[in-house]
Motif scaffolding. Structure first.
Motif, PDB file in Angstrom:
ATOM      1  N   ALA A   1       0.852  -1.194   0.000  1.00  0.00           N
ATOM      2  CA  ALA A   1       0.000   0.000   0.000  1.00  0.00           C
ATOM      3  C   ALA A   1       0.887   1.243   0.000  1.00  0.00           C
ATOM      4  N   PRO A   2       0.513   2.226  -0.778  1.00  0.00           N
ATOM      5  CA  PRO A   2       1.315   3.448  -0.772  1.00  0.00           C
ATOM      6  C   PRO A   2       1.235   4.102   0.604  1.00  0.00           C
ATOM      7  N   GLY A   3       2.378   4.477   1.119  1.00  0.00           N
ATOM      8  CA  GLY A   3       2.413   5.036   2.463  1.00  0.00           C
ATOM      9  C   GLY A   3       2.132   6.514   2.473  1.00  0.00           C
ATOM     10  N   GLY A   4       1.335   6.903   3.430  1.00  0.00           N
ATOM     11  CA  GLY A   4       1.084   8.317   3.619  1.00  0.00           C
ATOM     12  C   GLY A   4       2.189   8.908   4.468  1.00  0.00           C
ATOM     13  N   PRO A   5       2.034  10.146   4.871  1.00  0.00           N
ATOM     14  CA  PRO A   5       3.068  10.789   5.682  1.00  0.00           C
ATOM     15  C   PRO A   5       3.282  10.079   7.024  1.00  0.00           C
ATOM     16  N   ASP A   6       2.197   9.581   7.623  1.00  0.00           N
ATOM     17  CA  ASP A   6       2.339   8.879   8.901  1.00  0.00           C
ATOM     18  C   ASP A   6       3.134   7.591   8.738  1.00  0.00           C
ATOM     19  N   ALA A   7       2.846   6.851   7.685  1.00  0.00           N
ATOM     20  CA  ALA A   7       3.550   5.592   7.449  1.00  0.00           C
ATOM     21  C   ALA A   7       5.039   5.842   7.192  1.00  0.00           C
TER      22      ALA A   7
ATOM     23  N   ALA B   1      10.566   5.606   9.138  1.00  0.00           N
ATOM     24  CA  ALA B   1      11.833   6.295   9.394  1.00  0.00           C
ATOM     25  C   ALA B   1      12.262   6.105  10.841  1.00  0.00           C
ATOM     26  N   ARG B   2      11.320   6.213  11.767  1.00  0.00           N
ATOM     27  CA  ARG B   2      11.653   6.007  13.183  1.00  0.00           C
ATOM     28  C   ARG B   2      12.085   4.570  13.444  1.00  0.00           C
ATOM     29  N   ALA B   3      11.398   3.616  12.837  1.00  0.00           N
ATOM     30  CA  ALA B   3      11.758   2.210  13.034  1.00  0.00           C
ATOM     31  C   ALA B   3      13.149   1.929  12.485  1.00  0.00           C
ATOM     32  N   THR B   4      13.459   2.492  11.332  1.00  0.00           N
ATOM     33  CA  THR B   4      14.775   2.296  10.736  1.00  0.00           C
ATOM     34  C   THR B   4      15.851   2.928  11.607  1.00  0.00           C
ATOM     35  N   ARG B   5      15.574   4.128  12.108  1.00  0.00           N
ATOM     36  CA  ARG B   5      16.535   4.806  12.970  1.00  0.00           C
ATOM     37  C   ARG B   5      16.737   4.013  14.255  1.00  0.00           C
ATOM     38  N   GLY B   6      15.656   3.488  14.821  1.00  0.00           N
ATOM     39  CA  GLY B   6      15.765   2.692  16.040  1.00  0.00           C
ATOM     40  C   GLY B   6      16.574   1.425  15.816  1.00  0.00           C
ATOM     41  N   LEU B   7      16.374   0.792  14.683  1.00  0.00           N
ATOM     42  CA  LEU B   7      17.124  -0.421  14.359  1.00  0.00           C
ATOM     43  C   LEU B   7      18.609  -0.105  14.205  1.00  0.00           C
TER      44      LEU B   7
END
Length: 83
Positions: free
Chosen positions: A40-46, A51-57
């Motif tokens: 599904a195309p991601g909106g701004p929230d997605a 981005a936060r999940a990637t940064r956390g990882l």
């Protein structure tokens, strides 16, 4: 004439192997492209959540790396590697 026939036979086998490899590669690329398009195309929230999940990882990986180096004998080997 028999040598020529074997040569042609060998070339045919190589070509068939190449065609088979190309078909398998094309099938797998098609499968990956279809899977990516189904997302599904991601909106701004997605995008923000991703981005936060990637940064956390990334931070967790960096922290684990630091713990690995400084966890042995008070970090002597890690400090020695830096000199």
């Amino acid at each position: 004439m028999d040598g020529r026939c074997r040569l042609v036979e060998g070339v045919v086998h190589v070509l068939l192997a190449l065609v088979g490899a190309a078909l398998i590669l094309a099938w797998s690329v098609t499968k990956l492209v279809r899977r990516d398009r189904r997302r599904a195309p991601g909106g701004p929230d997605a995008r923000r959540i991703e981005a936060r999940a990637t940064r956390g990882l990334r931070d967790a990986r960096r922290q684990a790396h630091a713990y690995h180096h400084f966890n042995d004998v008070n970090g002597v080997s890690a400090l020695r590697d830096r000199d």
